[in-house]
Design a protein around this motif. Sequence first.
Motif, PDB file in Angstrom:
ATOM      1  N   LYS A  11       0.920  -1.163   0.025  1.00 40.47           N
ATOM      2  CA  LYS A  11       0.101   0.110   0.011  1.00 40.47           C
ATOM      3  C   LYS A  11       0.893   1.176   0.047  1.00 40.47           C
ATOM      4  O   LYS A  11       0.335   2.379  -0.368  1.00 40.47           O
ATOM      5  N   THR A  12       2.020   1.096   0.312  1.00 41.38           N
ATOM      6  CA  THR A  12       2.934   2.360   0.246  1.00 41.38           C
ATOM      7  C   THR A  12       3.631   2.482  -1.007  1.00 41.38           C
ATOM      8  O   THR A  12       4.276   3.418  -1.213  1.00 41.38           O
ATOM      9  N   ILE A  13       3.413   1.692  -1.977  1.00 33.01           N
ATOM     10  CA  ILE A  13       4.012   2.047  -3.148  1.00 33.01           C
ATOM     11  C   ILE A  13       2.916   2.000  -4.292  1.00 33.01           C
ATOM     12  O   ILE A  13       2.037   1.641  -4.664  1.00 33.01           O
ATOM     13  N   ASP A  14       3.131   3.531  -4.880  1.00 31.97           N
ATOM     14  CA  ASP A  14       2.111   4.298  -5.740  1.00 31.97           C
ATOM     15  C   ASP A  14       2.217   3.660  -7.111  1.00 31.97           C
ATOM     16  O   ASP A  14       2.658   4.169  -8.136  1.00 31.97           O
ATOM     17  N   TRP A  15       1.922   2.212  -7.467  1.00 31.93           N
ATOM     18  CA  TRP A  15       2.095   1.699  -8.635  1.00 31.93           C
ATOM     19  C   TRP A  15       0.603   1.025  -8.853  1.00 31.93           C
ATOM     20  O   TRP A  15       0.305   0.063  -8.281  1.00 31.93           O
ATOM     21  N   PHE A  16      -0.174   1.873  -9.812  1.00 30.94           N
ATOM     22  CA  PHE A  16      -1.369   1.515 -10.242  1.00 30.94           C
ATOM     23  C   PHE A  16      -2.010   2.216 -11.234  1.00 30.94           C
ATOM     24  O   PHE A  16      -1.268   3.310 -11.560  1.00 30.94           O
ATOM     25  N   PRO A  17      -2.808   1.548 -11.909  1.00 35.19           N
ATOM     26  CA  PRO A  17      -3.146   2.399 -13.238  1.00 35.19           C
ATOM     27  C   PRO A  17      -4.268   3.292 -13.013  1.00 35.19           C
ATOM     28  O   PRO A  17      -4.885   3.441 -12.188  1.00 35.19           O
ATOM     29  N   LEU A  77      10.238   3.273 -10.035  1.00 32.39           N
ATOM     30  CA  LEU A  77      10.719   2.031  -9.385  1.00 32.39           C
ATOM     31  C   LEU A  77      12.175   2.118  -9.182  1.00 32.39           C
ATOM     32  O   LEU A  77      12.535   1.478  -8.314  1.00 32.39           O
ATOM     33  N   GLU A  78      12.827   2.656 -10.168  1.00 34.99           N
ATOM     34  CA  GLU A  78      14.445   2.495 -10.280  1.00 34.99           C
ATOM     35  C   GLU A  78      14.718   3.909  -9.096  1.00 34.99           C
ATOM     36  O   GLU A  78      16.020   3.921  -8.683  1.00 34.99           O
ATOM     37  N   GLY A  84      16.097  10.027  -4.504  1.00 34.57           N
ATOM     38  CA  GLY A  84      16.570   8.862  -3.548  1.00 34.57           C
ATOM     39  C   GLY A  84      16.083   7.633  -4.364  1.00 34.57           C
ATOM     40  O   GLY A  84      15.165   7.647  -5.085  1.00 34.57           O
ATOM     41  N   THR A  85      16.476   6.517  -3.799  1.00 34.78           N
ATOM     42  CA  THR A  85      16.043   5.208  -4.130  1.00 34.78           C
ATOM     43  C   THR A  85      14.751   4.751  -3.633  1.00 34.78           C
ATOM     44  O   THR A  85      14.824   4.995  -2.453  1.00 34.78           O
ATOM     45  N   HIS A  86      13.579   4.326  -4.192  1.00 30.15           N
ATOM     46  CA  HIS A  86      12.441   3.816  -3.650  1.00 30.15           C
ATOM     47  C   HIS A  86      12.872   2.638  -2.815  1.00 30.15           C
ATOM     48  O   HIS A  86      13.592   1.810  -3.073  1.00 30.15           O
ATOM     49  N   PRO A  87      12.415   2.530  -1.485  1.00 34.15           N
ATOM     50  CA  PRO A  87      12.651   1.588  -0.736  1.00 34.15           C
ATOM     51  C   PRO A  87      12.385   0.078  -0.997  1.00 34.15           C
ATOM     52  O   PRO A  87      13.182  -0.934  -0.938  1.00 34.15           O
ATOM     53  N   ALA A  88      11.484  -0.046  -1.924  1.00 27.88           N
ATOM     54  CA  ALA A  88      11.285  -1.430  -2.568  1.00 27.88           C
ATOM     55  C   ALA A  88      12.548  -1.695  -3.319  1.00 27.88           C
ATOM     56  O   ALA A  88      12.771  -2.952  -3.366  1.00 27.88           O
TER      57      ALA A  88
END
Length: 103
Positions: A11-17, A77-78, A84-88
């Motif tokens: 839920k902390t990763i803003d990856w969605f269409p 994502l990179e 800074g780098t995304h934690p994932a």
Amino acid sequence: KEEKWFGINRKTIDWFPTIDYDICNGCMVCLECNYDVFSKEDEKPIVRNKDNCVVGCTACAIVCSEGAIKLPPKEYLEGSQDTGTHPAVAVEHKLIEHLKYSK
């Protein structure tokens, strides 16, 4: 149950269409997503379960003939030097390094 992606709360990763309804033709091909991200409401597709989207997947945007489905750029994502780098991604890199040296 809290879904994880490489140890990070999904839920902390803003990856969605998202859907640009100005160009969506209502073909509903996006409803074929295997992860139940989309559904139909008022005769148009909607993003119903955004956190079901597989991080990094772009299949729905590829099959959308009108280009109405938008996703964040892969650079999200990179990470970047500015943010800074995304934690994932940092976790993913550690996992790859671990796998390389554990053989």
